[in-house]
Scaffold this active site. Structure first.
Site, short mmCIF file in Angstrom:
data_model
loop_
_atom_site.label_atom_id
_atom_site.label_comp_id
_atom_site.label_asym_id
_atom_site.label_seq_id
_atom_site.Cartn_x
_atom_site.Cartn_y
_atom_site.Cartn_z
N VAL A 1 0.82 -1.20 0.00
CA VAL A 1 0.00 0.00 0.00
C VAL A 1 0.86 1.26 0.00
CG1 VAL A 1 -1.75 1.31 1.26
CG2 VAL A 1 -1.90 -1.19 1.15
N ARG B 1 12.03 0.19 7.34
CA ARG B 1 13.05 -0.48 8.15
C ARG B 1 14.39 -0.51 7.42
NH1 ARG B 1 10.11 -5.69 10.27
NH2 ARG B 1 8.33 -4.29 10.25
N ARG B 2 14.34 -0.83 6.11
CA ARG B 2 15.61 -0.87 5.36
C ARG B 2 15.62 0.26 4.32
NH1 ARG B 2 14.69 -2.89 0.48
NH2 ARG B 2 12.68 -3.92 0.17
N GLU C 1 -10.81 6.17 4.87
CA GLU C 1 -11.56 5.65 3.72
C GLU C 1 -11.03 4.29 3.28
OE1 GLU C 1 -14.35 7.32 1.70
OE2 GLU C 1 -14.34 5.15 1.70
N GLY D 1 -11.67 -1.01 0.45
CA GLY D 1 -10.58 -0.53 -0.41
C GLY D 1 -10.89 0.76 -1.13
N GLY E 1 -2.03 -14.90 -4.09
CA GLY E 1 -1.79 -13.77 -3.18
C GLY E 1 -3.06 -13.11 -2.69
N LYS F 1 -14.57 -4.51 9.41
CA LYS F 1 -15.13 -3.48 8.51
C LYS F 1 -16.58 -3.21 8.85
CE LYS F 1 -11.95 -5.01 4.89
NZ LYS F 1 -11.83 -6.05 3.84
#
Lengths: 448, 448
Positions: free
Chosen positions: A15, A46-47, A127, A132, A185, A203
């Site tokens: 995202v 983080r990286r 929102e 989504g 996925g 939700k």
């Protein structure tokens, strides 16, 4: 020239990267619409990332970003309910508006977060947390603001809808489709949140609050997943003109609704038979859709992608565009501007009501029942008598030829009934000597 | 206590009465959401009405109401493009915000009205002008504000959709259904605005402006009605997996779209074959729906009642609820608050672009062709050769048995083609000696 709007993006996963890409792709459009420059000043990751514009500060100290003077709006897309909560609370206290896609966090801790935001004259926009890219939060908080919302029904988990769609379209069993969803996925390695309905319940808690003006009450959502749905039931439903969808319902019941039901609000997530020709029944694959029934508008439907980088980034940035207007042309938000903002839960905080949320046994729905009976001529009469004695009206019966030696599945559709009455009736049916197995029950709604 | 918001309603026809009823029915809800008292102080009506609360001033001098000190927001629901325009201009000059449902007025004079509103720091809100209760204006101006809109397709005239639905469902001819629509009050005695697509063209002009950031250009909308649609074509379309709907399209074409097309914007209203399984194809009766394709969000669909007292009142009052926030807790709008408002046409006024609106011959769509040929063995070869020579790709052919002596209807579906090329090809086909009649053509869109 108006002051630029400075964004921090915390989290550069799917995202967060989607938000970066959206801003790069649509920069001219954003400016043409808002009249402002919108720039990312800091990202929390983080990286160290090579693919990020070197003018953007990368920092792994997310709490520091949430308090940075170089940030107007903090976009939280790290997920989870612990660190994310600390960051958002810290950002609010440091005078930042917050945009988040974190449904679990808001469903479980939203009352506290919104109260802190109100006290600090800050906004927390969300929102992207529900459905989504479908602007259901804006629609319900603003576009339907003059309506009294009676009920809503939503396909609000794309994984579940994908599984139900494939089962029906291709006649594939649940486990097969789940495995494919994981490969594609669409589903996590641990799919519990999706297939057990927990994500949808998060939700639904948000939608119900803004529909009815009640505090967030995730713990009171009745929640049933799709793991028990078999191809057999999918096919019987189709034969009877219905389709099984995994839906979240928020329903306002007045005591005049008949059936001696209790007044209050039903919050429930469960598989549901709905009429095949309803638009909602034809929302397929990973799509989400929410059907809202309100007075005086009537039914409206909102449909689109409920997940994915592009859809979620669209919702996140819609919130940013709203905040840009709140932030004003030259300054950060002032108290007087804030007082005009859309309330976090659609109703003024002091106007939230403690309307009773009904227990499962108090809820009212129609039912699909599948009863497996030995081929006994009297059994159908016994079953229908039990239902009739319980005041349950039968809408349709389908008796199929035996598929196991000596067992005849009987499919019964009922009109709406209070769940406690149905529980008693099913208990009696299961005690009939001619009834072989547990009764399979799936709720049914005509969406009328 | 915050100041009350004072409304004037000009016109007490169906919509005006709907607004009065909504405020009576949902007063508590309006207050819980806005934190303000919303009261009707004046109504404009030609004849004195007994059914109106006596505390409300009734006045037949609409211009006086538009300038009254006792009014914050003027709701114009008288319709028409002459008096309504004068009233709105007068209200703006007198420091009133305006809410209107008047699509014809805005499509034809909106540029002038919005410019005056900007100059006077006033807002003209018009959610009810397009697709009734569906919040498509708010969605496109705000919820999709971070997206680049590629195209939209909408069922934006309920009368036309009712007629197309009945023709298909019940096999009734156009004239029969139109007569029934007139009896039911769905169509006017003079149905021209609805069945010739003019009403849809007004709405499309508004949608296209807020989609692309272009000035209102109603006069450039290509407009074709449904009066020429026959049952024969409805049935052939179904047989091929399509459904004919009357749609408005706004499409952004870049020069990279192939086919040597011109860059620019297509504004068109016409009957269209769309795939049967598209949600849009299943929006039936008087319902409206708009499908928007944008980047990065993808396709979203918005569906509901496009007309009627309740739906229109819902949209009018949603605008009022937005304005309540602009008006601030104690005062009328100030310049600084105004500067943050959503631009009338979604984009900052100075950012509206003069993108070319394409002429009909430059537009690109697929086609359904019905050719009546004498039963000549070479004619199909001749037709396909003409299409092929013009670079037109055939997607499907359906040749039915002769239904008139010696005449065989040939149905051809083509891939998208520039209209001027199709015009030339059809001219050649009609010159073939074996072709009996004019070629019937209906546009086709896969909505992909």
């Amino acid at each position: 020239m108006s002051k630029s709007i400075k964004l921090a993006i915390l989290g550069l996963g799917t995202v967060g990267t989607g938000v970066v890409n959206l801003i790069n792709d649509n920069l001219a459009e954003l400016k043409r619409r808002s009249g402002r420059d919108i720039i990312i000043t800091e990202v929390g990751t983080r990286r160290q990332r090579d693919d990020i514009d070197p003018s953007i500060v990368q920092n792994d100290d997310l709490m520091a970003i949430a308090a940075s003077d170089n940030v107007d709006i903090v976009i939280e897309v790290i997920g989870g309910t612990t660190l994310a909560k600390d960051i958002i609370m810290h950002a609010i206290k440091n005078g930042k508006h917050v945009v988040t896609a974190n449904k679990a966090l808001l469903a479980e801790h939203g009352n506290e977060i919104f109260a802190l935001a109100e006290a600090n004259h800050m906004h927390v926009a969300y929102e992207a947390a529900v459905a989504g890219g479908i602007p259901i939060i804006k629609v319900m908080r603003e576009a339907l603001a003059a309506n009294k919302i009676d009920w809503l029904a939503g396909i609000i988990n794309g994984t579940g809808n994908f599984i139900m769609t494939e089962m029906r379209d291709k006649g594939r069993p649940f486990k097969d489709v789940l495995a494919e969803a994981q490969e594609l996925g669409y589903a996590e390695a641990d799919p519990t949140f999706d297939v057990e309905g927990i994500d949808a319940a998060h939700k639904l808690a948000l939608l119900a609050s803004i529909a009815f003006g009640i505090p967030l009450q995730f713990d009171k959502v009745y929640c049933e997943g799709i793991t028990g749905i078999t191809l057999q039931d999918v096919n019987y439903a189709e034969e009877l003109g219905y389709r099984i969808k995994h839906l979240g319902f928020a329903v306002r019941r007045s005591s005049e609704d008949g059936l001696q039901g209790s007044a209050g609000i039903e919050l429930r997530v469960h598989p549901t038979l709905i009429p095949q020709d309803a638009l909602l029944a034809n929302v397929n694959g990973v799509k989400n859709a929410v059907l809202v029934n309100s007075h005086p508008l009537g039914q409206t439907l909102y449909c689109g992608d409920g997940a994915g980088a592009g859809a979620t980034a669209s919702a996140v940035m819609a919130d940013v565009m709203d905040l840009v207007r709140v932030l004003g042309p030259n300054d950060r938000s002032s108290h007087s501007e804030h007082s005009n903002h859309v309330p976090h839960l659609a109703f003024m905080p002091e106007e939230l009501s403690d309307t009773l949320v009904l227990r499962a046994e108090q809820m009212i729905t129609g039912y699909y029942l599948r009863v497996h009976a030995y081929d006994n001529p009297g059994v159908l009469a016994d079953i229908t008598r039990i239902l009739s004695d319980a005041g349950i009206n039968i809408d349709a019966i389908l008796q199929k030829p035996a598929h196991k030696l000596g067992q005849v599945p009987v499919i019964i559709l009922t009109l709406p009934v209070i769940e406690s009455q149905m529980n008693l009736a099913i208990e009696k049916i299961e005690k009939l000597t001619a009834v072989a197995d547990k009764v399979v029950r799936i709720r049914l709604d005509e969406l009328a």
